[in-house]
Structure formats: structure tokens, C-alpha cells
Design an enzyme around this catalytic site. Structure first.
Site, PDB file in Angstrom:
ATOM      1  N   ARG A 172       0.864  -1.178   0.000  1.00 47.64           N
ATOM      2  CA  ARG A 172       0.000   0.000   0.000  1.00 47.64           C
ATOM      3  C   ARG A 172       0.895   1.221   0.000  1.00 47.64           C
ATOM      4  O   ARG A 172       2.007   1.168   0.516  1.00 47.64           O
ATOM      5  CB  ARG A 172      -0.829   0.051   1.295  1.00 47.64           C
ATOM      6  CG  ARG A 172      -1.798  -1.079   1.474  1.00 47.64           C
ATOM      7  CD  ARG A 172      -2.603  -0.910   2.746  1.00 47.64           C
ATOM      8  NE  ARG A 172      -1.789  -0.737   3.935  1.00 47.64           N
ATOM      9  CZ  ARG A 172      -1.791   0.348   4.689  1.00 47.64           C
ATOM     10  NH1 ARG A 172      -2.544   1.376   4.398  1.00 47.64           N
ATOM     11  NH2 ARG A 172      -1.033   0.413   5.775  1.00 47.64           N
ATOM     12  N   ARG A 176      -3.982  10.093   0.974  1.00 49.60           N
ATOM     13  CA  ARG A 176      -5.087  10.676   1.756  1.00 49.60           C
ATOM     14  C   ARG A 176      -5.704  11.841   1.010  1.00 49.60           C
ATOM     15  O   ARG A 176      -5.006  12.748   0.608  1.00 49.60           O
ATOM     16  CB  ARG A 176      -4.545  11.197   3.086  1.00 49.60           C
ATOM     17  CG  ARG A 176      -4.044  10.082   3.926  1.00 49.60           C
ATOM     18  CD  ARG A 176      -4.001  10.528   5.360  1.00 49.60           C
ATOM     19  NE  ARG A 176      -3.187   9.553   6.064  1.00 49.60           N
ATOM     20  CZ  ARG A 176      -2.221   9.857   6.878  1.00 49.60           C
ATOM     21  NH1 ARG A 176      -1.955  11.125   7.128  1.00 49.60           N
ATOM     22  NH2 ARG A 176      -1.526   8.919   7.472  1.00 49.60           N
ATOM     23  N   ARG A 249      20.233  -4.156   5.461  1.00 50.88           N
ATOM     24  CA  ARG A 249      20.644  -2.872   4.901  1.00 50.88           C
ATOM     25  C   ARG A 249      21.223  -2.096   6.071  1.00 50.88           C
ATOM     26  O   ARG A 249      20.703  -2.151   7.193  1.00 50.88           O
ATOM     27  CB  ARG A 249      19.446  -2.088   4.337  1.00 50.88           C
ATOM     28  CG  ARG A 249      18.961  -2.546   3.001  1.00 50.88           C
ATOM     29  CD  ARG A 249      19.962  -2.377   1.885  1.00 50.88           C
ATOM     30  NE  ARG A 249      20.094  -1.005   1.414  1.00 50.88           N
ATOM     31  CZ  ARG A 249      21.067  -0.615   0.592  1.00 50.88           C
ATOM     32  NH1 ARG A 249      21.997  -1.465   0.199  1.00 50.88           N
ATOM     33  NH2 ARG A 249      21.122   0.641   0.176  1.00 50.88           N
ATOM     34  N   ARG A 280      17.848  11.335   3.885  1.00 49.66           N
ATOM     35  CA  ARG A 280      17.106  12.371   4.615  1.00 49.66           C
ATOM     36  C   ARG A 280      18.022  13.147   5.562  1.00 49.66           C
ATOM     37  O   ARG A 280      19.131  12.695   5.862  1.00 49.66           O
ATOM     38  CB  ARG A 280      15.928  11.776   5.396  1.00 49.66           C
ATOM     39  CG  ARG A 280      16.290  10.645   6.327  1.00 49.66           C
ATOM     40  CD  ARG A 280      15.037  10.063   6.967  1.00 49.66           C
ATOM     41  NE  ARG A 280      15.369   9.050   7.955  1.00 49.66           N
ATOM     42  CZ  ARG A 280      14.509   8.507   8.786  1.00 49.66           C
ATOM     43  NH1 ARG A 280      13.242   8.898   8.779  1.00 49.66           N
ATOM     44  NH2 ARG A 280      14.883   7.588   9.642  1.00 49.66           N
ATOM     45  N   GLU A 306      21.444  11.051   6.666  1.00 52.89           N
ATOM     46  CA  GLU A 306      21.347   9.591   6.749  1.00 52.89           C
ATOM     47  C   GLU A 306      21.609   8.987   5.366  1.00 52.89           C
ATOM     48  O   GLU A 306      20.957   9.366   4.393  1.00 52.89           O
ATOM     49  CB  GLU A 306      19.927   9.251   7.213  1.00 52.89           C
ATOM     50  CG  GLU A 306      19.775   7.892   7.806  1.00 52.89           C
ATOM     51  CD  GLU A 306      18.384   7.739   8.450  1.00 52.89           C
ATOM     52  OE1 GLU A 306      18.062   8.498   9.393  1.00 52.89           O
ATOM     53  OE2 GLU A 306      17.630   6.879   7.981  1.00 52.89           O
ATOM     54  N   TYR A 354      11.919  -6.527  11.186  1.00 50.56           N
ATOM     55  CA  TYR A 354      11.775  -5.104  11.466  1.00 50.56           C
ATOM     56  C   TYR A 354      10.569  -4.910  12.376  1.00 50.56           C
ATOM     57  O   TYR A 354       9.450  -5.279  12.013  1.00 50.56           O
ATOM     58  CB  TYR A 354      11.588  -4.261  10.183  1.00 50.56           C
ATOM     59  CG  TYR A 354      11.400  -2.819  10.580  1.00 50.56           C
ATOM     60  CD1 TYR A 354      12.498  -1.997  10.808  1.00 50.56           C
ATOM     61  CD2 TYR A 354      10.129  -2.305  10.838  1.00 50.56           C
ATOM     62  CE1 TYR A 354      12.342  -0.697  11.252  1.00 50.56           C
ATOM     63  CE2 TYR A 354       9.959  -1.007  11.291  1.00 50.56           C
ATOM     64  CZ  TYR A 354      11.075  -0.212  11.494  1.00 50.56           C
ATOM     65  OH  TYR A 354      10.923   1.065  11.961  1.00 50.56           O
ATOM     66  N   ASP A 356       8.560  -1.984  14.750  1.00 49.74           N
ATOM     67  CA  ASP A 356       8.462  -0.650  15.340  1.00 49.74           C
ATOM     68  C   ASP A 356       8.512  -0.812  16.857  1.00 49.74           C
ATOM     69  O   ASP A 356       8.286  -1.911  17.381  1.00 49.74           O
ATOM     70  CB  ASP A 356       7.144   0.021  14.918  1.00 49.74           C
ATOM     71  CG  ASP A 356       7.275   0.737  13.579  1.00 49.74           C
ATOM     72  OD1 ASP A 356       8.386   1.215  13.277  1.00 49.74           O
ATOM     73  OD2 ASP A 356       6.279   0.811  12.846  1.00 49.74           O
TER      74      ASP A 356
HETATM   75  C1  LIG Z   1      16.751   3.955  11.252  1.00 53.86           C
HETATM   76  C2  LIG Z   1      15.640   3.413  12.093  1.00 53.86           C
HETATM   77  C3  LIG Z   1      14.603   4.244  12.470  1.00 53.86           C
HETATM   78  C4  LIG Z   1      13.558   3.743  13.247  1.00 53.86           C
HETATM   79  N1  LIG Z   1      12.540   4.599  13.561  1.00 53.86           N
HETATM   80  C5  LIG Z   1      11.496   4.127  14.280  1.00 53.86           C
HETATM   81  C6  LIG Z   1      10.390   4.979  14.573  1.00 53.86           C
HETATM   82  O1  LIG Z   1      10.339   6.136  14.178  1.00 53.86           O
HETATM   83  N2  LIG Z   1       9.372   4.472  15.309  1.00 53.86           N
HETATM   84  C7  LIG Z   1       9.377   3.171  15.762  1.00 53.86           C
HETATM   85  O2  LIG Z   1       8.419   2.768  16.426  1.00 53.86           O
HETATM   86  N3  LIG Z   1      10.416   2.350  15.524  1.00 53.86           N
HETATM   87  C8  LIG Z   1      11.482   2.793  14.783  1.00 53.86           C
HETATM   88  N4  LIG Z   1      12.542   1.964  14.529  1.00 53.86           N
HETATM   89  C9  LIG Z   1      12.583   0.604  15.134  1.00 53.86           C
HETATM   90  C10 LIG Z   1      13.295   0.589  16.523  1.00 53.86           C
HETATM   91  O3  LIG Z   1      14.621   1.026  16.360  1.00 53.86           O
HETATM   92  C11 LIG Z   1      13.269  -0.844  17.087  1.00 53.86           C
HETATM   93  O4  LIG Z   1      11.929  -1.235  17.286  1.00 53.86           O
HETATM   94  C12 LIG Z   1      13.992  -1.027  18.433  1.00 53.86           C
HETATM   95  O5  LIG Z   1      15.200  -0.338  18.507  1.00 53.86           O
HETATM   96  C13 LIG Z   1      14.281  -2.516  18.644  1.00 53.86           C
HETATM   97  O6  LIG Z   1      14.787  -2.747  19.950  1.00 53.86           O
HETATM   98  P1  LIG Z   1      15.573  -4.091  20.248  1.00 53.86           P
HETATM   99  O7  LIG Z   1      15.806  -4.134  21.719  1.00 53.86           O
HETATM  100  O8  LIG Z   1      14.918  -5.241  19.606  1.00 53.86           O
HETATM  101  O9  LIG Z   1      16.968  -3.957  19.470  1.00 53.86           O
HETATM  102  P2  LIG Z   1      18.253  -3.046  19.749  1.00 53.86           P
HETATM  103  O10 LIG Z   1      17.862  -1.669  20.063  1.00 53.86           O
HETATM  104  O11 LIG Z   1      19.170  -3.257  18.601  1.00 53.86           O
HETATM  105  O12 LIG Z   1      18.911  -3.688  21.052  1.00 53.86           O
HETATM  106  C14 LIG Z   1      19.693  -4.863  21.019  1.00 53.86           C
HETATM  107  C15 LIG Z   1      20.862  -4.642  21.959  1.00 53.86           C
HETATM  108  O13 LIG Z   1      21.570  -5.878  22.074  1.00 53.86           O
HETATM  109  C16 LIG Z   1      22.955  -5.574  22.190  1.00 53.86           C
HETATM  110  N5  LIG Z   1      23.728  -6.758  21.802  1.00 53.86           N
HETATM  111  C17 LIG Z   1      23.739  -7.368  20.602  1.00 53.86           C
HETATM  112  N6  LIG Z   1      24.590  -8.431  20.647  1.00 53.86           N
HETATM  113  C18 LIG Z   1      25.102  -8.471  21.893  1.00 53.86           C
HETATM  114  C19 LIG Z   1      26.044  -9.312  22.539  1.00 53.86           C
HETATM  115  N7  LIG Z   1      26.635 -10.334  21.896  1.00 53.86           N
HETATM  116  N8  LIG Z   1      26.357  -9.076  23.836  1.00 53.86           N
HETATM  117  C20 LIG Z   1      25.793  -8.022  24.512  1.00 53.86           C
HETATM  118  N9  LIG Z   1      24.899  -7.180  23.924  1.00 53.86           N
HETATM  119  C21 LIG Z   1      24.561  -7.406  22.645  1.00 53.86           C
HETATM  120  C22 LIG Z   1      23.141  -4.407  21.213  1.00 53.86           C
HETATM  121  O14 LIG Z   1      24.306  -3.688  21.513  1.00 53.86           O
HETATM  122  C23 LIG Z   1      21.859  -3.618  21.435  1.00 53.86           C
HETATM  123  O15 LIG Z   1      22.045  -2.605  22.395  1.00 53.86           O
HETATM  124  C24 LIG Z   1      13.569   2.399  13.688  1.00 53.86           C
HETATM  125  C25 LIG Z   1      14.615   1.558  13.301  1.00 53.86           C
HETATM  126  C26 LIG Z   1      15.621   2.049  12.479  1.00 53.86           C
HETATM  127  C27 LIG Z   1      16.708   1.109  12.028  1.00 53.86           C
END
Ligand SMILES: Cc1cc2nc3c(=O)[nH]c(=O)nc-3n(C[C@H](O)[C@H](O)[C@H](O)COP(=O)(O)OP(=O)(O)OC[C@H]3O[C@@H](n4cnc5c(N)ncnc54)[C@H](O)[C@@H]3O)c2cc1C
Length: 375
Positions: A172, A176, A249, A280, A306, A354, A356
Site C-alpha cells: 500500500r 489521503r 541494509r 534524509r 542519513e 523489522y 516498530d
Molecule cells: C533507522 C531506524 C529508524 C527507526 N525509527 C522508528 C520509529 O520512528 N518508530 C518506531 O516505532 N520504531 C522505529 N525503529 C525501530 C526501533 O529502532 C526498534 O523497534 C527497536 O530499537 C528494537 O529494539 P531491540 O531491543 O529489539 O533492538 P536493539 O535496540 O538493537 O537492542 C539490542 C541490543 O543488544 C545488544 N547486543 C547485541 N549483541 C550483543 C552481545 N553479543 N552481547 C551483549 N549485547 C549485545 C546491542 O548492543 C543492542 O544494544 C527504527 C529503526 C531504524 C533502524
């Protein structure tokens, strides 16, 4: 006897939410992270009073009232509404595509005008069964919007031609027929006042956290510390890339502190032409209306350009590649993960998905619930 009930690998959003819930249920929890800070990819750093989103712009939005109530226990959210604009060779368009966009593009005033214009372009394209992203986009919004606002931006994002990208990536495209620049059509939206790091810090309040600590450098030692492990790092790294590396990516961020008080007049400006190498520019102060916590205007500004790029081993993984090859590879890791009885894989890297932020929280809340109900 292990010292802890749970070792949580990763102090990102998933790890912090699970840690918080397990602690609330009386479990002994220990969190480690290989980075030098908590909060994973939602980490914000205060630079001259401005909360800088170090790993890309993060706007919280959700339709889930339970998730919204949960995050509000740890932070006050401001009324920020994501309204990015697109810059195509100096022409400025509103996103997502709405009546402001159609007015700027074709001079349309009424929804009826715009609807007719788009329908005519869709019909002209003659596409009935789109075979790739280009055909899918044209069949949804017509040629002109596709060419100015979708084509080159998407090609920068994915590093390949829209003709070579599968149609399903854009099932999609939000169109709007209202004068509404609100990008996320969610019930709840905002940015935590004081930044995301402080929100995660509050989730981890009273929990032992060790930073600069990589689980994989001494997994034998860390595994003995707790009865169960929640692993939020990359699932393929956990299994030492036994079947090969999952692809992502990746992104490069170029951040600048500037003397000016207002660089671009908006938090997010997308550059949709291929003549500009980045996708951006984020001007971080506008996520909080250019004000400090007392409502005073902030001076100076911080911007981040970015760039997207192909991921290579050692780069920070950002967006999982949703193709058949990686899906099959992930299935193999998933099968191996099911044999690890005391390890739960979670979060965007553990599940190679992915998510959010609201979806990560949903998953983390249900994971914690399940772990406690199984005991
Ligand atoms: C560019 C970008 C923009 C985004 N914008 C939005 C947005 O506007 N709104 C939204 O809702 N979501 C957004 N997101 C999604 C959001 O970033 C994720 O939902 C969130 O960060 C995921 O959290 P997580 O804990 O799964 O992963 P992470 O934040 O990656 O946490 C995983 C952690 O594990 C640690 N780790 C990994 N391996 C090891 C190891 N071997 N030993 C110890 N520690 C380790 C890492 O260092 C990291 O700190 C965006 C994502 C991206 C990429």
C-alpha cells in the site's frame, strides 16, 4: 546454583521491557550490553541541550492502549506528530501523499479533483498485475508521484532499481484525500520528554546492568550466571554464523553541530532525488519543538544526514532483507534456536524482523508474561 534467574543480553528496548517485567514479578535479573550505553538503537544523546537520535529518527506511535499506558509509566510524552516533507530538486512536498501534496503537484483544490487526477494516471499506466515495485507504485499512485517521490528515494534506500525490487515491499502507499500531514495514523504518538535514554533508564531502575560486555566473548561464563538467557543480539551471531550471515541494509549517519537556530524548519526532510546522495536530514531539536524542558528556545542546532548502504559483516545491522534467501536462512537458525532449551531469542535481531517500537514492547510484554506463567 546460578546467581540470577535471568541474564538478559542486550539493554535495548526489548531487553529493558522484559527485564522490567521480570523484576516486577520478583525475578533476579542481570542485563549486559556490548555497547557503552543502554537503550540500543533508540539511544538519544544530549548535545547542547538537544536530544540527538544517534541511530536514526525515532517517533513513538501506537494503536495499542496497553503499550501506550505502559510507556507512559516511564516518561511523559510530548505531542510531536510526524509530518515529514519531501525535497525533490528544490520542490517541497508534504508526506504522506495528501491534499497538500496534490495541490503542490497539480494545483488540485478539492479531493474530487485529486482523486480524478490519480485515477486517470493509474488507468493510463494500464498495469493490472504489477510484477515489480515500480509497477506496483505506478498502479497505486500514478506515474508523476512515483517518479518524483518514490522511485529514486526507494532506489537509494535499497541500493537497486525499483524494477528489480519485489512488488510486495509497497503493498500500500498511503494516499489521503484530506489536508492531513500526520504521517502515522496512530491513536497515540509522541516523543518522550528528555529523550529515549532516560525512558529506558527508568525501565532498568534497580536492575544490575553491565555495559561494554559482549556475551559472545565468554558465553560459557555468562551462561552459568543465570538459569535462563534472553538473547536480543543477532541470532546468526549466537550460532557463530553456522549457516552463513543473515543480510541487512545498513546506514551511515553524518552528524553536524551548527551555529544556526533553524536549519531546515522541520525535524525530517526526505531527499527524494538521486542527485542527493543521502536519503534524509534530521534536525533533532524539532522533535521537541526547539524548546528545553522549561519551554525556553534552544540555541544552535544539530543535524544528521542519513545514508543507506549495503551491509557487510562488522557493520551495524539495521533493516533485515525480506527476501527468499534470507527467509530460508532464518528458518534454519530458528530450528536451531528451538533446541536451546534455556535461551529465548527476542527483539529485532533475535527474531530477524523489522519491528516498530510498539511492536517490540508488545512482544517483550508477552514474552515476560509467558516466562512467568511457565514457572
Ligand atoms: C533507522 C531506524 C529508524 C527507526 N525509527 C522508528 C520509529 O520512528 N518508530 C518506531 O516505532 N520504531 C522505529 N525503529 C525501530 C526501533 O529502532 C526498534 O523497534 C527497536 O530499537 C528494537 O529494539 P531491540 O531491543 O529489539 O533492538 P536493539 O535496540 O538493537 O537492542 C539490542 C541490543 O543488544 C545488544 N547486543 C547485541 N549483541 C550483543 C552481545 N553479543 N552481547 C551483549 N549485547 C549485545 C546491542 O548492543 C543492542 O544494544 C527504527 C529503526 C531504524 C533502524
Amino acid at each position: 546454583m546460578a546467581t540470577y534467574d535471568y541474564l538478559i543480553v542486550g539493554a535495548g528496548l526489548f531487553g529493558a521491557v522484559v527485564a522490567n517485567r521480570l523484576k516486577e514479578k520478583g525475578k533476579k535479573v542481570f542485563v549486559i550490553d556490548k555497547r557503552k550505553h543502554i537503550a540500543g538503537n533508540i539511544y538519544t544523546e544530549n548535545v547542547n541541550g538537544i536530544n540527538v537520535h544517534k541511530y536514526g529518527a525515532h517517533i513513538f506511535h501506537t494503536n495499542n492502549r496497553q503499550v501506550w499506558n505502559f510507556v507512559n509509566k516511564f516518561a511523559e510524552f510530548n505531542r510531536y506528530t510526524n509530518s515529514p516533507v519531501a525535497n525533490y530538486k528544490g520542490e517541497i512536498y508534504s508526506l504522506p501523499f495528501n491534499m497538500y501534496t496534490f495541490n503542490r503537484m497539480w494545483g488540485c483544490i478539492t479531493p474530487e479533483d485529486a482523486y480524478r487526477k490519480i485515477e486517470a494516471q493509474k488507468k493510463e499506466s494500464g498495469i493490472t498485475t504489477p510484477r515489480n515495485l515500480e509497477e506496483q507504485a505506478i498502479s497505486l499512485v500514478g506515474k508523476e508521484i512515483y517518479e518524483k517521490l518514490v522511485k529514486e528515494y526507494t532506489e537509494k534506500q535499497w541500493g537497486r532499481s525499483c524494477k528489480d525490487l519485489p512488488a510486495f515491499i509497497i503493498k500500500r502507499l498511503p494516499v489521503r484525500f484530506t489536508y492531513d500531514n500526520n504521517y502515522f495514523n496512530a491513536l497515540y504518538q509522541g516523543i518522550p520528554v528528555g529523550g529515549y535514554t532516560s525512558l529506558v533508564e527508568k525501565m532498568l531502575d534497580g536492575i544490575s546492568v553491565e555495559l561494554n560486555t559482549d556475551f559472545l566473548t565468554d558465553r560459557e561464563y555468562f551462561s552459568k550466571l543465570a538459569d535462563k538467557i534472553i538473547f536480543t543480539g543477532p541470532i546468526d551471531a549466537y550460532f557463530e554464523y553456522a549457516f552463513g550471515a543473515l543480510e541487512y541494509r545498513s546506514l551511515n549517519f553524518e552528524t553536524e553541530i551548527l551555529d544556526t537556530d533553524n536549519y531546515q524548519g522541520n525535524a525530517v526532510v526526505n531527499y527524494t532525488s538521486k542527485e542527493v546522495p543521502f536519503t534524509r536530514i534530521i534536525e533533532h531539536k524539532w522533535f521537541e519543538f526547539g524548546k528545553d524542558s522549561n519551554g525556553n528556545d534552544l540555541t544552535g542546532t544539530v543535524i544528521t544526514r542519513e545514508y543507506t548502504k549495503e551491509w557487510a559483516k562488522g557493520d551495524e545491522p539495521y533493516y533485515p532483507v525480506n527476501d527468499e534467501k534470507n527467509r530460508v536462512l532464518f528458518e534454519k537458525y530458528l530450528a536451531k534456536a528451538s533446541e536451546e532449551k534455556n535461551v529465548v531469542f527476542g527483539g529485532r535481531l533475535g527474531e530477524y524482523k523489522y519491528y516498530d517500537m510498539d511492536k517490540v514492547i508488545e512482544r517483550a510484554l508477552s514474552t515476560a508474561e509467558l516466562l512467568c506463567s511457565n514457572q
